[in-house]
Design a protein around this motif. Structure first.
Motif, PDB file in Angstrom:
ATOM      1  N   ARG A  74      19.063   5.625  17.289  1.00 44.19           N
ATOM      2  CA  ARG A  74      18.313   6.105  18.454  1.00 44.19           C
ATOM      3  C   ARG A  74      18.476   7.616  18.624  1.00 44.19           C
ATOM      4  O   ARG A  74      17.507   8.322  18.946  1.00 44.19           O
ATOM      5  CB  ARG A  74      18.794   5.380  19.725  1.00 44.19           C
ATOM      6  CG  ARG A  74      18.396   3.919  19.809  1.00 44.19           C
ATOM      7  CD  ARG A  74      18.919   3.289  21.100  1.00 44.19           C
ATOM      8  NE  ARG A  74      18.580   1.891  21.222  1.00 44.19           N
ATOM      9  CZ  ARG A  74      17.438   1.413  21.702  1.00 44.19           C
ATOM     10  NH1 ARG A  74      16.511   2.273  22.110  1.00 44.19           N
ATOM     11  NH2 ARG A  74      17.225   0.116  21.775  1.00 44.19           N
ATOM     12  N   LEU A 125      16.299   9.340  16.112  1.00 43.70           N
ATOM     13  CA  LEU A 125      14.883   9.264  16.491  1.00 43.70           C
ATOM     14  C   LEU A 125      14.572  10.246  17.618  1.00 43.70           C
ATOM     15  O   LEU A 125      13.515  10.894  17.621  1.00 43.70           O
ATOM     16  CB  LEU A 125      14.523   7.836  16.910  1.00 43.70           C
ATOM     17  CG  LEU A 125      14.511   6.805  15.773  1.00 43.70           C
ATOM     18  CD1 LEU A 125      14.463   5.389  16.336  1.00 43.70           C
ATOM     19  CD2 LEU A 125      13.329   7.046  14.837  1.00 43.70           C
ATOM     20  N   SER A 178      14.455  13.682  16.140  1.00 38.67           N
ATOM     21  CA  SER A 178      13.267  13.867  15.308  1.00 38.67           C
ATOM     22  C   SER A 178      11.992  13.906  16.138  1.00 38.67           C
ATOM     23  O   SER A 178      10.952  14.352  15.655  1.00 38.67           O
ATOM     24  CB  SER A 178      13.169  12.737  14.276  1.00 38.67           C
ATOM     25  OG  SER A 178      12.076  12.915  13.425  1.00 38.67           O
ATOM     26  N   LEU A 202      10.862   9.340  11.860  1.00 36.10           N
ATOM     27  CA  LEU A 202      11.829  10.084  11.059  1.00 36.10           C
ATOM     28  C   LEU A 202      11.079  10.902  10.017  1.00 36.10           C
ATOM     29  O   LEU A 202      10.248  10.376   9.269  1.00 36.10           O
ATOM     30  CB  LEU A 202      12.794   9.116  10.372  1.00 36.10           C
ATOM     31  CG  LEU A 202      13.654   8.251  11.306  1.00 36.10           C
ATOM     32  CD1 LEU A 202      14.337   7.134  10.513  1.00 36.10           C
ATOM     33  CD2 LEU A 202      14.676   9.103  12.038  1.00 36.10           C
ATOM     34  N   TYR A 237      10.236  -1.076  10.699  1.00 29.80           N
ATOM     35  CA  TYR A 237       9.924   0.232  10.115  1.00 29.80           C
ATOM     36  C   TYR A 237       8.706   0.142   9.195  1.00 29.80           C
ATOM     37  O   TYR A 237       8.361  -0.919   8.657  1.00 29.80           O
ATOM     38  CB  TYR A 237      11.121   0.786   9.338  1.00 29.80           C
ATOM     39  CG  TYR A 237      11.472  -0.011   8.093  1.00 29.80           C
ATOM     40  CD1 TYR A 237      10.892   0.306   6.858  1.00 29.80           C
ATOM     41  CD2 TYR A 237      12.365  -1.078   8.152  1.00 29.80           C
ATOM     42  CE1 TYR A 237      11.196  -0.425   5.730  1.00 29.80           C
ATOM     43  CE2 TYR A 237      12.673  -1.818   7.033  1.00 29.80           C
ATOM     44  CZ  TYR A 237      12.090  -1.494   5.821  1.00 29.80           C
ATOM     45  OH  TYR A 237      12.388  -2.236   4.703  1.00 29.80           O
ATOM     46  N   ASP A 255       5.967   4.888  21.650  1.00 28.18           N
ATOM     47  CA  ASP A 255       7.205   5.321  21.009  1.00 28.18           C
ATOM     48  C   ASP A 255       7.996   6.117  22.034  1.00 28.18           C
ATOM     49  O   ASP A 255       7.657   7.264  22.338  1.00 28.18           O
ATOM     50  CB  ASP A 255       6.881   6.188  19.789  1.00 28.18           C
ATOM     51  CG  ASP A 255       8.119   6.574  18.996  1.00 28.18           C
ATOM     52  OD1 ASP A 255       9.232   6.450  19.536  1.00 28.18           O
ATOM     53  OD2 ASP A 255       7.969   7.001  17.837  1.00 28.18           O
ATOM     54  N   PHE A 286      10.634   7.692  21.888  1.00 23.83           N
ATOM     55  CA  PHE A 286      11.356   8.847  21.370  1.00 23.83           C
ATOM     56  C   PHE A 286      10.447  10.061  21.162  1.00 23.83           C
ATOM     57  O   PHE A 286      10.917  11.134  20.825  1.00 23.83           O
ATOM     58  CB  PHE A 286      12.034   8.483  20.044  1.00 23.83           C
ATOM     59  CG  PHE A 286      12.957   7.302  20.160  1.00 23.83           C
ATOM     60  CD1 PHE A 286      14.189   7.424  20.788  1.00 23.83           C
ATOM     61  CD2 PHE A 286      12.573   6.062  19.679  1.00 23.83           C
ATOM     62  CE1 PHE A 286      15.039   6.328  20.912  1.00 23.83           C
ATOM     63  CE2 PHE A 286      13.419   4.964  19.801  1.00 23.83           C
ATOM     64  CZ  PHE A 286      14.645   5.089  20.417  1.00 23.83           C
ATOM     65  N   ASN A 287       9.153   9.877  21.341  1.00 21.23           N
ATOM     66  CA  ASN A 287       8.179  10.939  21.104  1.00 21.23           C
ATOM     67  C   ASN A 287       7.523  11.326  22.427  1.00 21.23           C
ATOM     68  O   ASN A 287       6.803  10.526  23.035  1.00 21.23           O
ATOM     69  CB  ASN A 287       7.120  10.464  20.109  1.00 21.23           C
ATOM     70  CG  ASN A 287       6.152  11.561  19.704  1.00 21.23           C
ATOM     71  OD1 ASN A 287       6.082  12.613  20.321  1.00 21.23           O
ATOM     72  ND2 ASN A 287       5.393  11.303  18.657  1.00 21.23           N
TER      73      ASN A 287
END
Length: 453
Positions: A33, A36, A39, A43, A94, A148, A150-151
């Motif tokens: 995590r 991510l 990034s 990734l 993934y 997502d 993380f973005n």
């Protein structure tokens, strides 16, 4: 443009996660995590051959299937795609791609347990020929949609707007706001500072309900005007599929571009569709669309706002069918609409029987026996003074019925217009049929068509 989907586990970060999970899965998951987050979503790693390895990672509770919904993972010819792979014994899924192009910029989302997740181009088109089937397809995608986390580069998709005039299709669904993420590789980040600054701005839009004699119903338009510091008369920018432009942050981008002195002060009119299906009827070179814009919307704007009377100061824009509709407006009334900003325009349109359509009354795919109807009209007509900014993605190469692709159809329109002597700028961006590429095209197209004086 070369992108290949990799079926095996190639990401060094994910290989480390798998190895570490054997000893302490919770700690390994937290480290993943963290990677991510650092990034900013997928990734981004070296492939080892000079190319870039991009790995989309979804972490979530038990599911039958998870898929990446993005042009980046579609095959270049048919649009086929594959499901993500689950790391056994974990909640991690993934899918990796390898690309040689650091300019790549595409939208993506995850689809969890979606029945339509693996539909290719032919399956999508052949299963969405009616209002009912299109709504069912869109609702499946909407309810299976996961973002997502993380973005942070993302655009809102509001299902309530998507189905605002047909709420019955929503069923028991309540929370329909989703966030579509943007993957941007290093050399594609030319607008990142502008976008980041625009996100800090507060903007005001005024919503109006306007009666349409043409269609016999009320339509919604959202209007954004420049700051009071600018004197009129202003230019006018119509955006078909208006809520999509609002969601990608165009109002704030317009303010930012105007303040920087890159475009002239412009009244932007975001035109809402009646419902999700109406665009498939009204934007496909329908004379009623011309009647609505030329006889109703433009006169209304000129009555209520201090705007220019010159066609050179009026631009129309849209994506997909909206791009086709924009060029149709300018073709039909070049005396009123002097600029076209087309994004992934559906210039393949024209072949009535495409994808097995046998409805004699349907014009969703065309009105004749071959594609590219509007391009043929431009080829046969006298040249007008309309200026064009035409954008299409390098990934939009999938084969469509009639022996054409969307990218090839856009290239063909460009070539015909250039041969006729039109002012045409063609932008073949490193992306697909999505709002990531369209955001960049809007910024560049506005600079080209409506530059500051």
């Amino acid at each position: 443009m070369t992108i290949s989907v990799q079926p095996d586990l190639r990401s060094p970060a994910l290989r480390t996660f798998v190895a570490d999970s054997a000893a302490d899965q919770a700690a390994a998951l937290q480290r993943l995590r963290d990677e991510l987050s650092a990034s900013g979503g997928p990734l981004i790693e070296e492939d080892g051959s000079g190319a870039t390895l991009v790995t989309f990672v979804y972490i979530g509770p038990a599911a039958e299937s998870v898929a990446v919904d993005s042009h980046a993972v579609m095959s270049r010819d048919t649009g086929d795609r594959a499901l993500m792979t689950q790391v056994p014994g974990t909640e991690v899924w993934y899918q990796s791609i390898v690309t040689e192009y650091d300019e790549l910029e595409v939208s993506y989302r995850f689809l969890v347990d979606s029945r339509t997740a693996l539909f290719n181009v032919e399956q999508i088109e052949s299963s969405t020929r009616t209002a009912e089937s299109l709504n069912a397809y869109a609702l499946d995608r909407q309810l299976a949609f996961r973002d997502d986390p993380f973005n942070q580069d993302r655009m809102m998709l509001d299902g309530k707007q998507l189905f605002e005039e047909n709420r019955a299709v929503l069923g028991d669904a309540t929370d329909l706001v989703r966030w579509e993420n943007i993957l941007t590789l290093p050399k594609g980040r030319t607008n990142q500072a502008l976008i980041a600054r625009a996100r800090t701005r507060e903007t005001t839009l005024t919503e109006h309900r306007i009666w349409s004699e043409t269609f016999g119903d009320e339509r919604t338009v959202s209007v954004h005007v420049p700051s009071d510091q600018y004197d009129g008369p202003y230019s006018v920018f119509f955006l078909l599929d208006g809520p999509g432009g609002i969601a990608l942050g165009l109002p704030a981008l317009m303010d930012e571009l105007t303040e920087r002195g890159e475009i002239r002060p412009t009244v932007t009119v975001y035109v809402h569709n009646k419902d999700f299906w109406s665009r498939s009827v009204e934007m496909v070179c329908n004379p009623q669309l011309v009647d609505q814009y030329a006889g109703e919307l433009l006169p209304w704007v000129r009555e209520h706002y201090d705007v220019s009377e010159s066609a050179a100061d009026v631009a129309v824009s849209g994506g997909s069918y909206g791009g086709l509709g924009s060029s149709w407006l300018a073709y039909s009334r070049p005396d009123l609409f002097g600029n076209v900003l087309s994004m992934s325009g559906s210039y393949w349109w024209g072949m009535k029987g495409a994808w097995g359509n046998n409805d004699a009354d349907s014009t969703v795919y065309g009105i004749e026996d071959e594609p590219e109807w509007l391009t043929r009209q431009f080829a046969a007509a006298e040249r007008s003074a309309v200026r064009f900014y035409i954008a299409a993605g390098k990934l939009e190469s999938q084969h469509l019925d009639g022996g054409i692709s969307l990218l090839a159809a856009n290239r063909h329109l460009r070539t015909v217009l250039q041969a006729k002597g039109y002012d045409v700028h063609f932008d073949e961006y490193h992306g697909g049929h999505d709002r990531a590429g369209w955001r960049g095209a809007l910024i560049a197209g506005l600079r080209y068509l409506l530059p500051a004086r």
